[in-house]
Design a protein around this motif. Structure first.
Motif, PDB file in Angstrom:
ATOM      1  N   GLN A   1       0.842  -1.188   0.000  1.00 63.36           N
ATOM      2  CA  GLN A   1       0.000   0.000   0.000  1.00 63.36           C
ATOM      3  C   GLN A   1       0.877   1.237   0.000  1.00 63.36           C
ATOM      4  O   GLN A   1       1.672   1.453   0.921  1.00 63.36           O
ATOM      5  CB  GLN A   1      -0.930   0.019   1.213  1.00 63.36           C
ATOM      6  CG  GLN A   1      -1.976   1.117   1.162  1.00 63.36           C
ATOM      7  CD  GLN A   1      -3.080   0.909   2.176  1.00 63.36           C
ATOM      8  OE1 GLN A   1      -2.949   0.140   3.129  1.00 63.36           O
ATOM      9  NE2 GLN A   1      -4.196   1.588   1.985  1.00 63.36           N
TER      10      GLN A   1
ATOM     11  N   PRO B   1       1.190   5.506  -0.214  1.00 67.74           N
ATOM     12  CA  PRO B   1       0.400   6.615   0.345  1.00 67.74           C
ATOM     13  C   PRO B   1      -0.684   7.077  -0.614  1.00 67.74           C
ATOM     14  O   PRO B   1      -0.436   7.292  -1.806  1.00 67.74           O
ATOM     15  CB  PRO B   1       1.451   7.701   0.563  1.00 67.74           C
ATOM     16  CG  PRO B   1       2.723   6.962   0.745  1.00 67.74           C
ATOM     17  CD  PRO B   1       2.628   5.776  -0.164  1.00 67.74           C
ATOM     18  N   GLY B   2      -1.904   7.181  -0.104  1.00 69.12           N
ATOM     19  CA  GLY B   2      -3.015   7.656  -0.912  1.00 69.12           C
ATOM     20  C   GLY B   2      -3.595   6.631  -1.861  1.00 69.12           C
ATOM     21  O   GLY B   2      -4.487   6.954  -2.651  1.00 69.12           O
ATOM     22  N   LYS B   3      -3.102   5.408  -1.797  1.00 72.59           N
ATOM     23  CA  LYS B   3      -3.589   4.361  -2.699  1.00 72.59           C
ATOM     24  C   LYS B   3      -4.178   3.202  -1.912  1.00 72.59           C
ATOM     25  O   LYS B   3      -3.908   3.035  -0.723  1.00 72.59           O
ATOM     26  CB  LYS B   3      -2.465   3.871  -3.606  1.00 72.59           C
ATOM     27  CG  LYS B   3      -1.951   4.923  -4.565  1.00 72.59           C
ATOM     28  CD  LYS B   3      -0.970   4.320  -5.552  1.00 72.59           C
ATOM     29  CE  LYS B   3      -0.509   5.347  -6.584  1.00 72.59           C
ATOM     30  NZ  LYS B   3       0.443   4.757  -7.570  1.00 72.59           N
ATOM     31  N   GLU B   4      -4.971   2.386  -2.602  1.00 75.15           N
ATOM     32  CA  GLU B   4      -5.544   1.215  -1.964  1.00 75.15           C
ATOM     33  C   GLU B   4      -4.483   0.110  -1.854  1.00 75.15           C
ATOM     34  O   GLU B   4      -3.508   0.072  -2.610  1.00 75.15           O
ATOM     35  CB  GLU B   4      -6.739   0.712  -2.773  1.00 75.15           C
ATOM     36  CG  GLU B   4      -7.921   1.663  -2.766  1.00 75.15           C
ATOM     37  CD  GLU B   4      -9.143   1.058  -3.431  1.00 75.15           C
ATOM     38  OE1 GLU B   4     -10.219   1.689  -3.357  1.00 75.15           O
ATOM     39  OE2 GLU B   4      -9.021  -0.027  -4.026  1.00 75.15           O
TER      40      GLU B   4
END
Length: 124
Positions: free
Chosen positions: A39, A41-44
């Motif tokens: 994972q 940052p800012g992503k699934e």
């Protein structure tokens, strides 16, 4: 109950290598499908790789195929992720997960136990 502890993360230059380890403890941990997810940052959270319980079947996301290799040592209750030719886009927290079902899955929702993650950072 299964406990998973990841190790081996760190900072590496693009083109370098890292080997992640996931030590499992608890009943019948060696019988589980094991997976690696990551994972950024800012992503699934996304699927990276998985291996069946006897190690005969391995699966990879297209983005890592040919660069990453998953393996397991059931005698040591440990799963490994060898990461070669690392790219800056591989930067993420990498999680180890265990699935009690027999069939390998790519969806994180199918996994029953999770480690706390290890950070991988690849500089350009």
């Amino acid at each position: 109950q299964v406990q998973l502890v990841e190790s081996g993360g760190g900072l590496v230059q693009a083109g370098g290598s890292l080997r992640l380890s996931c030590a499992a403890s608890g009943r019948t941990a060696s019988r589980y499908v094991m997976g690696w997810f990551r994972q950024a940052p800012g992503k699934e959270r996304e699927f990276v790789s998985a291996i069946n319980w006897i190690g005969s079947g391995t699966y990879y996301a297209d983005s890592v195929k040919g660069r990453f290799t998953i393996s397991r040592d059931n005698a040591k209750n440990t799963v490994y992720l060898q990461m070669n030719s690392l790219k800056p886009e591989d930067t993420a927290v990498y999680y180890c997960a265990a699935c009690i079902k027999l069939q390998v899955a790519r969806d994180p929702i199918a996994y029953d136990y999770w480690g706390r993650g290890t950070q991988v950072a690849v500089s350009s």
